[in-house]
Design an enzyme around this catalytic site. Structure first.
Site, short mmCIF file in Angstrom:
data_model
loop_
_atom_site.label_atom_id
_atom_site.label_comp_id
_atom_site.label_asym_id
_atom_site.label_seq_id
_atom_site.Cartn_x
_atom_site.Cartn_y
_atom_site.Cartn_z
N LYS A 258 0.80 -1.38 -0.17
CA LYS A 258 -0.40 -0.20 -0.09
C LYS A 258 0.86 1.60 0.31
O LYS A 258 0.41 2.28 -0.82
CB LYS A 258 -1.20 0.25 1.25
N LYS B 96 -4.11 -10.81 -6.77
CA LYS B 96 -4.96 -10.78 -7.14
C LYS B 96 -6.34 -10.33 -7.46
O LYS B 96 -5.85 -8.44 -7.29
CB LYS B 96 -4.82 -11.31 -5.18
N LYS C 101 -10.53 -5.12 -5.29
CA LYS C 101 -11.80 -3.56 -5.28
C LYS C 101 -11.02 -2.41 -5.76
O LYS C 101 -11.43 -1.07 -6.19
CB LYS C 101 -13.12 -3.58 -4.34
P1 ATP Z 1 -8.56 -3.43 -2.19
O1 ATP Z 1 -8.15 -3.48 -3.27
O2 ATP Z 1 -8.72 -2.05 -1.17
O3 ATP Z 1 -6.86 -3.55 -0.23
P2 ATP Z 1 -9.34 -5.81 -1.32
O4 ATP Z 1 -10.31 -5.79 -2.80
O5 ATP Z 1 -8.17 -6.89 -0.60
O6 ATP Z 1 -9.03 -4.37 -1.04
P3 ATP Z 1 -10.33 -6.03 1.45
O7 ATP Z 1 -10.86 -5.22 2.25
O8 ATP Z 1 -8.74 -5.59 2.11
O9 ATP Z 1 -10.22 -6.37 0.26
O10 ATP Z 1 -10.87 -7.32 1.66
C1 ATP Z 1 -12.05 -8.00 2.59
C2 ATP Z 1 -11.84 -9.81 2.83
O11 ATP Z 1 -11.75 -10.37 1.56
C3 ATP Z 1 -10.25 -10.14 3.80
O12 ATP Z 1 -11.05 -10.78 3.99
C4 ATP Z 1 -10.14 -10.74 1.75
O13 ATP Z 1 -8.90 -11.50 2.86
C5 ATP Z 1 -10.30 -10.83 1.44
N1 ATP Z 1 -10.55 -11.09 0.01
C6 ATP Z 1 -9.72 -10.05 -0.50
N2 ATP Z 1 -9.19 -10.23 -1.65
C7 ATP Z 1 -9.61 -11.63 -2.33
C8 ATP Z 1 -9.61 -12.21 -3.22
N3 ATP Z 1 -8.76 -11.70 -4.46
N4 ATP Z 1 -9.92 -13.42 -2.89
C9 ATP Z 1 -9.59 -14.27 -1.90
N5 ATP Z 1 -10.22 -13.55 -0.71
C10 ATP Z 1 -10.42 -11.43 -1.25
#
Ligand code: ATP
Ligand code: LTN
Length: 334
Positions: free
Chosen positions: A115, A197, A200
């Site tokens: 980040k 990964k 969002k």
């Molecule tokens: P950002 O992109 O804003 O960092 P993010 O999409 O990684 O966000 P988070 O809010 O950090 O989402 O995560 C919410 C939940 O979703 C957490 O439990 C995280 O481990 C899970 N998660 C996020 N992305 C994935 C993914 N690609 N596959 C599986 N689990 C995920």
């Protein structure tokens, strides 16, 4: 405290549109586990401001996330769904735990490194101490289990380390939580770059399927997913794009990856991608329908927000008072 039921805590940030990765990696497991545990699911808005947010957008997304929790199947009368910012104990415990966490430990966190590389103009102290706030979230409720995606494993480990360190000094104050990672779907990759990964906050919207994408968009994104020229549907690391599509299909249909490979033996990528699209659409459809209904019921959602914030405040205050006493803060005069 909960008639012998174990406690579950998890949360998500309201920092963008939820993706299929968030759903398959986390939310779906929350729904599967919710009958077994006493559950607290937070919209972790304090965590969100570690990245600069537009206030009106954050407020809107936080409410929308809470409604997605309900639309995904979490009953807000049985599960405590609430905003982290409505319960002051999170920030208060985080401060205390900051004083039991080492800079060196936080320096090793890969999410902080990622980040801060992504937001080089705003490497704030909150971004650095983010895992301590997460530890406070979990430990405040004496959680036994924390269902998250694999990317959060390091944060779970530091939470356990902080709790053990604190307990070693002050006695058995905190329950030591276990992470819960689903068998399939714990790491869904980007459809455009299967080495990254699905996230969002990805700038390329074609890499992610959003929970609110309409069926045509879902199908288009699946058809465009990056694969390879091997022309065989096998579940192996050498074919990361196909591996990811198998994970998605498998998680959406509850079939094992081996069953999926058998089902598509000798079939082409085009046919497989269409089947993945259909499977995703059928998972998203009921969620989208329930969400649309909830949107119309403002008073009901408001009531849930109020009642659950009160419940979370009550439960968390028990741990907070104990911790404050243990570290030597003067007791309150009643
Ligand atoms: P950002 O992109 O804003 O960092 P993010 O999409 O990684 O966000 P988070 O809010 O950090 O989402 O995560 C919410 C939940 O979703 C957490 O439990 C995280 O481990 C899970 N998660 C996020 N992305 C994935 C993914 N690609 N596959 C599986 N689990 C995920
Ligand atoms: N860091 C988590 C969100 C989060 C969380 C938590 C998850 C904040 N506090 C407590 C589980 C338990 C993430 O998904 N990025």
């Amino acid at each position: 405290m909960f008639e012998g039921k174990k406690v579950l805590f998890s949360g998500m940030q309201a920092t963008g549109n939820l993706t299929l990765g968030n759903y398959l990696g986390a939310l779906r497991n929350w729904v599967n586990l919710c009958d077994e545990y006493e559950c607290f699911y937070s919209v972790v808005d304090l965590h969100s401001i570690t990245i600069r947010q537009d206030p009106a957008t954050l407020r809107k997304r936080a409410r929308s996330l809470l409604m997605i929790y309900i639309a995904a199947g979490l009953d807000p009368e049985k599960n405590c769904l609430y905003y982290q910012s409505h319960v002051s104990g999170h920030a208060e415990l985080a401060w205390i735990l900051d004083c039991f966490t080492y800079m060196g430990e936080l320096n090793r966190m890969t999410q902080f490194k990622d980040k801060s590389a992504k937001h080089a103009d705003n490497i704030n102290a909150g971004l650095f101490t983010y895992p301590v706030l997460m530890a406070a979230d979990i430990l405040l409720y004496q959680a036994d289990v924390v269902p998250v995606g694999i990317d959060q494993k390091q944060h779970l480990e530091i939470t356990r380390d902080i709790a053990q360190r604190f307990n070693a000094i002050y006695g058995d104050v905190f329950t030591i939580p276990e992470g819960y990672y689903g068998k399939v779907g714990a790491k869904i990759m980007s459809l455009q770059d299967p080495s990254k990964k699905m996230s969002k906050s990805d700038e390329n919207p074609n890499g992610s399927i959003y929970l609110m994408d309409d069926p045509d968009t879902v199908m288009r994104k699946c058809k465009r997913a990056v694969t390879d020229s091997e022309a065989q549907i096998l579940y192996r690391d050498e074919q990361p794009g196909i591996h990811n599509l198998i994970d998605i299909y498998s998680a959406c249909t509850s079939k094992t990856p081996e069953e999926v490979v058998k089902e598509f033996d000798g079939k082409g990528y085009g046919e497989f991608k269409m089947a993945v699209g259909e499977a995703v659409i059928s998972v998203l459809k009921p969620l989208q329908q329930r969400y649309a209904e909830l949107e119309k019921d403002k008073a009901y959602i408001d009531e849930i927000i109020k009642a659950n914030a009160e419940k979370a405040s009550y439960v968390s205050s028990k741990t907070l008072r104990k911790v404050q006493h243990k570290v030597g803060f003067p007791d309150r005069v009643r």
